[in-house]
Design a protein around this motif. Structure first.
Motif, PDB file in Angstrom:
ATOM      1  N   ALA A  96     -13.211 -13.117   1.921  1.00 37.49           N
ATOM      2  CA  ALA A  96     -14.031 -12.441   2.938  1.00 37.49           C
ATOM      3  C   ALA A  96     -13.420 -11.141   3.446  1.00 37.49           C
ATOM      4  O   ALA A  96     -14.118 -10.314   4.017  1.00 37.49           O
ATOM      5  CB  ALA A  96     -14.264 -13.375   4.124  1.00 37.49           C
ATOM      6  N   GLN A  97     -12.120 -10.955   3.243  1.00 41.14           N
ATOM      7  CA  GLN A  97     -11.505  -9.765   3.820  1.00 41.14           C
ATOM      8  C   GLN A  97     -11.854  -8.495   3.049  1.00 41.14           C
ATOM      9  O   GLN A  97     -12.377  -8.551   1.947  1.00 41.14           O
ATOM     10  CB  GLN A  97      -9.999  -9.947   3.938  1.00 41.14           C
ATOM     11  N   GLN A  98     -11.539  -7.379   3.636  1.00 38.69           N
ATOM     12  CA  GLN A  98     -11.927  -6.089   3.081  1.00 38.69           C
ATOM     13  C   GLN A  98     -10.933  -5.524   2.061  1.00 38.69           C
ATOM     14  O   GLN A  98     -11.282  -4.659   1.286  1.00 38.69           O
ATOM     15  CB  GLN A  98     -12.101  -5.070   4.222  1.00 38.69           C
ATOM     16  N   ASP A  99      -9.703  -5.980   2.065  1.00 41.10           N
ATOM     17  CA  ASP A  99      -8.652  -5.409   1.220  1.00 41.10           C
ATOM     18  C   ASP A  99      -8.878  -5.777  -0.254  1.00 41.10           C
ATOM     19  O   ASP A  99      -8.661  -6.924  -0.651  1.00 41.10           O
ATOM     20  CB  ASP A  99      -7.288  -5.921   1.696  1.00 41.10           C
ATOM     21  N   PRO A 100      -9.320  -4.810  -1.082  1.00 43.06           N
ATOM     22  CA  PRO A 100      -9.595  -5.134  -2.486  1.00 43.06           C
ATOM     23  C   PRO A 100      -8.346  -5.603  -3.237  1.00 43.06           C
ATOM     24  O   PRO A 100      -8.441  -6.438  -4.129  1.00 43.06           O
ATOM     25  CB  PRO A 100     -10.132  -3.828  -3.077  1.00 43.06           C
ATOM     26  N   LYS A 101      -7.180  -5.103  -2.854  1.00 41.39           N
ATOM     27  CA  LYS A 101      -5.947  -5.514  -3.534  1.00 41.39           C
ATOM     28  C   LYS A 101      -5.700  -7.005  -3.352  1.00 41.39           C
ATOM     29  O   LYS A 101      -5.347  -7.708  -4.297  1.00 41.39           O
ATOM     30  CB  LYS A 101      -4.761  -4.692  -3.031  1.00 41.39           C
ATOM     31  N   LYS A 102      -5.897  -7.527  -2.145  1.00 37.39           N
ATOM     32  CA  LYS A 102      -5.706  -8.961  -1.886  1.00 37.39           C
ATOM     33  C   LYS A 102      -6.716  -9.795  -2.680  1.00 37.39           C
ATOM     34  O   LYS A 102      -6.388 -10.844  -3.223  1.00 37.39           O
ATOM     35  CB  LYS A 102      -5.842  -9.265  -0.397  1.00 37.39           C
ATOM     36  N   LYS A 103      -7.953  -9.316  -2.745  1.00 41.51           N
ATOM     37  CA  LYS A 103      -8.979 -10.027  -3.511  1.00 41.51           C
ATOM     38  C   LYS A 103      -8.617 -10.037  -4.995  1.00 41.51           C
ATOM     39  O   LYS A 103      -8.812 -11.042  -5.684  1.00 41.51           O
ATOM     40  CB  LYS A 103     -10.344  -9.374  -3.312  1.00 41.51           C
ATOM     41  N   LEU A 104      -8.084  -8.920  -5.479  1.00 37.90           N
ATOM     42  CA  LEU A 104      -7.694  -8.847  -6.885  1.00 37.90           C
ATOM     43  C   LEU A 104      -6.490  -9.747  -7.171  1.00 37.90           C
ATOM     44  O   LEU A 104      -6.420 -10.357  -8.241  1.00 37.90           O
ATOM     45  CB  LEU A 104      -7.398  -7.405  -7.285  1.00 37.90           C
ATOM     46  N   GLU A 105      -5.572  -9.851  -6.227  1.00 41.24           N
ATOM     47  CA  GLU A 105      -4.442 -10.764  -6.404  1.00 41.24           C
ATOM     48  C   GLU A 105      -4.930 -12.205  -6.469  1.00 41.24           C
ATOM     49  O   GLU A 105      -4.433 -13.010  -7.264  1.00 41.24           O
ATOM     50  CB  GLU A 105      -3.419 -10.581  -5.280  1.00 41.24           C
TER      51      GLU A 105
END
Length: 188
Positions: A96-105
């Protein structure tokens, strides 16, 4: 992601505080999520069968089972065969968060099926097969999972070792909108 405290039917003050810190949700939001989770999962655990049942509702025209297996495994960070509330909340907070890097991790952890810290072609092919099934995509001609995997690796495998590190995967997706939309649609 495997740092969430185990949480059953009750939410202690220490669990509440820790989950709020880990997820970024307020304590009131954590309570709301917990209440909703218990409505859907009165036992305090979400098993794979129920997870697949729920997930399939989002993809009624595709075959969701294989893809759900990978998503479930990623959420089930302690490999217990169930998703407890802590695992569920942390997974929701990442997606749900906005940080694409965290989603990609997080996406990387789903693709790294054997959890060795790399994505090999055979792992990527299994996920691509599952994505094609999920979306009801044809697997014929140049639009097939094997071709897609070769394209992905030719763009991302910077050191040509035939496997993708987390850094190669994340940076490759961040640098290529098409790959990001394909491999981690929620990270756009």
């Amino acid at each position: 992601m495997g740092n969430s405290p185990p949480v059953g039917k009750t939410l202690s003050d220490s669990n509440l505080e820790e989950l709020s810190r880990l997820s970024g949700f307020t304590q009131d939001q954590v309570r709301e999520w917990h209440s909703g989770f218990l409505k859907d999962c009165p036992s305090g655990k979400l098993n794979k069968k129920k997870f697949i049942e729920v997930y399939k509702q989002f993809y009624p025209s595709g075959k969701a089972e294989k893809f759900c297996e990978y998503v479930f495994r990623t959420f089930d960070t302690d490999s217990s065969g169930n998703i407890d509330f802590g695992e569920f909340l942390i997974a929701i907070s990442i997606t749900a968060q906005q940080d694409p890097k965290k989603k990609l991790e997080w996406a990387f952890s789903m693709y790294d099926i054997d959890r060795n810290g790399f994505i090999e072609k055979k792992e990527m092919k299994k996920i691509m097969d599952a994505i094609y099934d999920l979306l009801g995509e044809e697997k014929k001609g140049s639009n097939n999972p094997e071709s897609k995997v070769e394209q992905i690796f030719s763009k991302m495998d910077k050191n040509s070792d035939k496997k993708l590190s987390k850094e190669e995967f994340v940076n490759g997706c961040l640098a290529d909108d098409h790959l990001r939309k394909l491999l981690a649609p929620s990270a756009t």
